[in-house]
Design an enzyme around this catalytic site. Structure first.
Site, PDB file in Angstrom:
ATOM      1  N   LYS A 148       0.843  -1.219   0.000  1.00 35.09           N
ATOM      2  CA  LYS A 148       0.000   0.000   0.000  1.00 35.09           C
ATOM      3  C   LYS A 148       0.868   1.255   0.000  1.00 35.09           C
ATOM      4  O   LYS A 148       0.626   2.183  -0.771  1.00 35.09           O
ATOM      5  CB  LYS A 148      -0.932   0.046   1.236  1.00 35.09           C
ATOM      6  CG  LYS A 148      -1.971  -1.051   1.274  1.00 35.09           C
ATOM      7  CD  LYS A 148      -2.886  -0.925   2.488  1.00 35.09           C
ATOM      8  CE  LYS A 148      -2.169  -1.089   3.809  1.00 35.09           C
ATOM      9  NZ  LYS A 148      -1.612  -2.436   4.028  1.00 35.09           N
ATOM     10  N   THR A 149       1.874   1.275   0.879  1.00 36.07           N
ATOM     11  CA  THR A 149       2.730   2.465   0.956  1.00 36.07           C
ATOM     12  C   THR A 149       3.550   2.600  -0.324  1.00 36.07           C
ATOM     13  O   THR A 149       3.682   3.695  -0.891  1.00 36.07           O
ATOM     14  CB  THR A 149       3.656   2.383   2.196  1.00 36.07           C
ATOM     15  OG1 THR A 149       2.840   2.143   3.346  1.00 36.07           O
ATOM     16  CG2 THR A 149       4.440   3.647   2.395  1.00 36.07           C
ATOM     17  N   LYS A 192      -2.976   9.067   6.733  1.00 30.84           N
ATOM     18  CA  LYS A 192      -3.003   7.704   7.282  1.00 30.84           C
ATOM     19  C   LYS A 192      -3.792   7.823   8.588  1.00 30.84           C
ATOM     20  O   LYS A 192      -3.240   8.197   9.624  1.00 30.84           O
ATOM     21  CB  LYS A 192      -1.546   7.231   7.510  1.00 30.84           C
ATOM     22  CG  LYS A 192      -1.412   5.879   8.161  1.00 30.84           C
ATOM     23  CD  LYS A 192      -1.014   4.767   7.224  1.00 30.84           C
ATOM     24  CE  LYS A 192      -1.001   3.432   7.962  1.00 30.84           C
ATOM     25  NZ  LYS A 192      -0.828   2.283   7.074  1.00 30.84           N
ATOM     26  N   THR A 223      -0.793   1.305  13.219  1.00 33.21           N
ATOM     27  CA  THR A 223      -0.430   0.480  14.378  1.00 33.21           C
ATOM     28  C   THR A 223       1.036   0.053  14.237  1.00 33.21           C
ATOM     29  O   THR A 223       1.624   0.181  13.162  1.00 33.21           O
ATOM     30  CB  THR A 223      -1.344  -0.762  14.505  1.00 33.21           C
ATOM     31  OG1 THR A 223      -1.141  -1.600  13.355  1.00 33.21           O
ATOM     32  CG2 THR A 223      -2.821  -0.377  14.610  1.00 33.21           C
ATOM     33  N   GLU A 254      -4.144   6.069   3.151  1.00 29.79           N
ATOM     34  CA  GLU A 254      -3.720   4.668   3.266  1.00 29.79           C
ATOM     35  C   GLU A 254      -4.411   3.997   4.450  1.00 29.79           C
ATOM     36  O   GLU A 254      -4.381   4.500   5.577  1.00 29.79           O
ATOM     37  CB  GLU A 254      -2.186   4.560   3.431  1.00 29.79           C
ATOM     38  CG  GLU A 254      -1.764   3.082   3.423  1.00 29.79           C
ATOM     39  CD  GLU A 254      -0.297   2.803   3.676  1.00 29.79           C
ATOM     40  OE1 GLU A 254       0.562   3.636   3.326  1.00 29.79           O
ATOM     41  OE2 GLU A 254      -0.009   1.719   4.234  1.00 29.79           O
ATOM     42  N   GLY A 255      -5.009   2.829   4.183  1.00 24.86           N
ATOM     43  CA  GLY A 255      -5.618   2.040   5.249  1.00 24.86           C
ATOM     44  C   GLY A 255      -4.545   1.334   6.072  1.00 24.86           C
ATOM     45  O   GLY A 255      -3.345   1.584   5.921  1.00 24.86           O
ATOM     46  N   GLY A 263      -3.501  -2.668   6.984  1.00 26.20           N
ATOM     47  CA  GLY A 263      -3.820  -4.050   6.629  1.00 26.20           C
ATOM     48  C   GLY A 263      -4.762  -4.112   5.445  1.00 26.20           C
ATOM     49  O   GLY A 263      -4.714  -3.264   4.546  1.00 26.20           O
TER      50      GLY A 263
HETATM   51  N1  LIG Z   1       7.188  -3.909  -6.041  1.00 23.06           N
HETATM   52  C1  LIG Z   1       8.034  -3.951  -5.002  1.00 23.06           C
HETATM   53  N2  LIG Z   1       9.333  -4.238  -5.192  1.00 23.06           N
HETATM   54  C2  LIG Z   1      10.187  -4.290  -4.157  1.00 23.06           C
HETATM   55  N3  LIG Z   1       9.842  -4.076  -2.862  1.00 23.06           N
HETATM   56  C3  LIG Z   1       8.566  -3.807  -2.607  1.00 23.06           C
HETATM   57  C4  LIG Z   1       7.591  -3.729  -3.644  1.00 23.06           C
HETATM   58  N4  LIG Z   1       6.401  -3.463  -3.072  1.00 23.06           N
HETATM   59  C5  LIG Z   1       6.610  -3.351  -1.756  1.00 23.06           C
HETATM   60  N5  LIG Z   1       7.906  -3.569  -1.452  1.00 23.06           N
HETATM   61  C6  LIG Z   1       8.502  -3.560  -0.103  1.00 23.06           C
HETATM   62  O1  LIG Z   1       7.758  -4.487   0.694  1.00 23.06           O
HETATM   63  C7  LIG Z   1       7.536  -3.974   2.005  1.00 23.06           C
HETATM   64  C8  LIG Z   1       6.038  -3.876   2.277  1.00 23.06           C
HETATM   65  O2  LIG Z   1       5.475  -2.907   1.399  1.00 23.06           O
HETATM   66  P1  LIG Z   1       4.574  -1.742   1.963  1.00 23.06           P
HETATM   67  O3  LIG Z   1       5.197  -1.119   3.169  1.00 23.06           O
HETATM   68  O4  LIG Z   1       4.243  -0.829   0.840  1.00 23.06           O
HETATM   69  O5  LIG Z   1       3.283  -2.582   2.409  1.00 23.06           O
HETATM   70  P2  LIG Z   1       1.956  -2.046   3.099  1.00 23.06           P
HETATM   71  O6  LIG Z   1       0.826  -2.742   2.432  1.00 23.06           O
HETATM   72  O7  LIG Z   1       1.942  -0.573   3.069  1.00 23.06           O
HETATM   73  O8  LIG Z   1       2.101  -2.585   4.601  1.00 23.06           O
HETATM   74  P3  LIG Z   1       1.325  -2.066   5.940  1.00 23.06           P
HETATM   75  O9  LIG Z   1       0.094  -2.909   6.026  1.00 23.06           O
HETATM   76  O10 LIG Z   1       2.315  -2.346   7.017  1.00 23.06           O
HETATM   77  O11 LIG Z   1       1.025  -0.618   5.787  1.00 23.06           O
HETATM   78  C9  LIG Z   1       8.269  -2.630   2.060  1.00 23.06           C
HETATM   79  O12 LIG Z   1       9.574  -2.822   2.576  1.00 23.06           O
HETATM   80  C10 LIG Z   1       8.339  -2.204   0.588  1.00 23.06           C
HETATM   81  O13 LIG Z   1       9.404  -1.327   0.293  1.00 23.06           O
HETATM   82  C1  LIG Z   2       1.255  -3.624  11.807  1.00 20.97           C
HETATM   83  C2  LIG Z   2       0.913  -3.865  10.345  1.00 20.97           C
HETATM   84  N1  LIG Z   2       2.006  -3.394   9.536  1.00 20.97           N
HETATM   85  C3  LIG Z   2      -0.385  -3.187   9.934  1.00 20.97           C
HETATM   86  N2  LIG Z   2      -0.269  -1.771  10.162  1.00 20.97           N
HETATM   87  C4  LIG Z   2      -1.605  -3.760  10.645  1.00 20.97           C
HETATM   88  C5  LIG Z   2      -2.004  -5.093  10.082  1.00 20.97           C
HETATM   89  C6  LIG Z   2      -3.189  -5.688  10.782  1.00 20.97           C
HETATM   90  C7  LIG Z   2      -3.615  -6.996  10.184  1.00 20.97           C
HETATM   91  C8  LIG Z   2      -4.668  -7.655  10.991  1.00 20.97           C
HETATM   92  C9  LIG Z   2      -5.203  -8.924  10.365  1.00 20.97           C
HETATM   93  O1  LIG Z   2      -5.647  -8.904   9.208  1.00 20.97           O
HETATM   94  O2  LIG Z   2      -5.160  -9.956  11.035  1.00 20.97           O
HETATM   95 MG   LIG Z   3       1.919   0.809   4.626  1.00 21.43          MG
END
Ligand SMILES: Nc1ncnc2c1ncn2[C@@H]1O[C@H](COP(=O)(O)OP(=O)(O)OP(=O)(O)O)[C@@H](O)[C@H]1O
Ligand SMILES: C[C@H](N)[C@H](N)CCCCCC(=O)O
Ligand SMILES: [Mg+2]
Length: 223
Positions: free
Chosen positions: A16-17, A38, A42, A115-116, A118
């Site tokens: 997502k990020t 955001k 958590t 951004e949500g 999870g």
């Molecule tokens: N296409 C990609 N190529 C390489 N690394 C990636 C890619 N997509 C995501 N990542 C890496 O994977 C990890 C998880 O990605 P990201 O933080 O965007 O997930 P998220 O869905 O935002 O997680 P959260 O639920 O914690 O907010 C990060 O370290 C990010 O840099």
């Molecule tokens: C800490 C983590 N990176 C997220 N911010 C929160 C993810 C919650 C997931 C909960 C679940 O689906 O069981």
């Molecule tokens: Mg994120």
């Protein structure tokens, strides 16, 4: 009317990020002043790293955001890396507490990426799940999905949740360079079912334009 994109995913750590940052870049290149929000993060022991990553990226394109602090970007912060329901021990969260924060950010931008935490079915409190947030914010959802084996099932379940909730949405695949076999094991069915699919790294400019079109349509319907 405000332009809001809610970025969700099939699960935590899916991208997502990562995707939000690519969208900030793409929308900024289209001439928009992009803001980020955001509402709940958590796993914040000392610093909301997710919110900060979004903020630094948005700030690099939209210096007007510099009047904000990180607490303006991340309203609720909890130390336990868990669903908000768990991290906040089941206490009620008043969604109206997000309105002032969002209004402050929107006074500095043309479009905001929210951004949500999870995936869509993550509980926030007894009454609310993450999927309720895009309706509350009147946002178009962008669902990020993955390219590992299992992505068909994960994608279809999240899309069904969005369709059942009648939420306007688009989705895209966040394939990573170390993903193996996607093109032979999963893509054939996704292409068969959807005709074509967006891949975030390749198609981000097309995705940004499609999101803008979807927002316009959605806002016209709401007007
Ligand atoms: N296409 C990609 N190529 C390489 N690394 C990636 C890619 N997509 C995501 N990542 C890496 O994977 C990890 C998880 O990605 P990201 O933080 O965007 O997930 P998220 O869905 O935002 O997680 P959260 O639920 O914690 O907010 C990060 O370290 C990010 O840099
Ligand atoms: C800490 C983590 N990176 C997220 N911010 C929160 C993810 C919650 C997931 C909960 C679940 O689906 O069981
Ligand atoms: Mg994120």
């Amino acid at each position: 009317m405000s332009k809001r994109i809610f970025v969700s995913a099939t699960n935590t750590d899916i991208g997502k990020t990562y995707t939000s940052k690519l969208l900030i870049d793409a929308l900024s290149r289209l001439g928009y002043r992009v803001g980020v929000y955001k509402p709940i993060e958590t796993g914040v022991m000392t610093h909301p790293y997710d919110g900060d990553e979004l903020y630094q990226c948005a700030l690099s394109f939209n210096p007007g955001l510099s009047v904000l602090s990180l607490d303006d970007i991340v309203t609720l912060q909890f130390p336990l890396p868990a669903a908000p329901f768990v991290a906040n021990e089941g206490r009620a969260i008043d969604l109206a507490s997000f309105d002032t924060a969002l209004a402050k950010i929107e006074s500095l931008c043309d479009i905001v990426i929210i951004e949500g935490a999870g995936g869509l079915m993550v509980p926030i409190d007894e009454q609310t799940m993450m999927i309720d947030i895009p309706r509350y914010f009147n946002a178009v959802t962008f669902l990020v999905t993955h390219c590992n084996l299992g992505c068909i099932n994960d994608t279809l379940l999240s899309l069904k949740a969005l369709e059942d909730a009648k939420l306007p949405h688009l989705w895209g695949l966040n394939c990573r360079s170390n993903d193996k076999g996607f093109e032979t094991t999963s893509l054939p069915y996704l292409n068969h079912r959807f005709g074509s699919v967006y891949q975030i790294d390749k198609d981000i400019d097309t995705i940004a334009k499609a999101l803008l079109d979807t927002i316009s349509l959605h806002n016209e319907e709401k007007a």
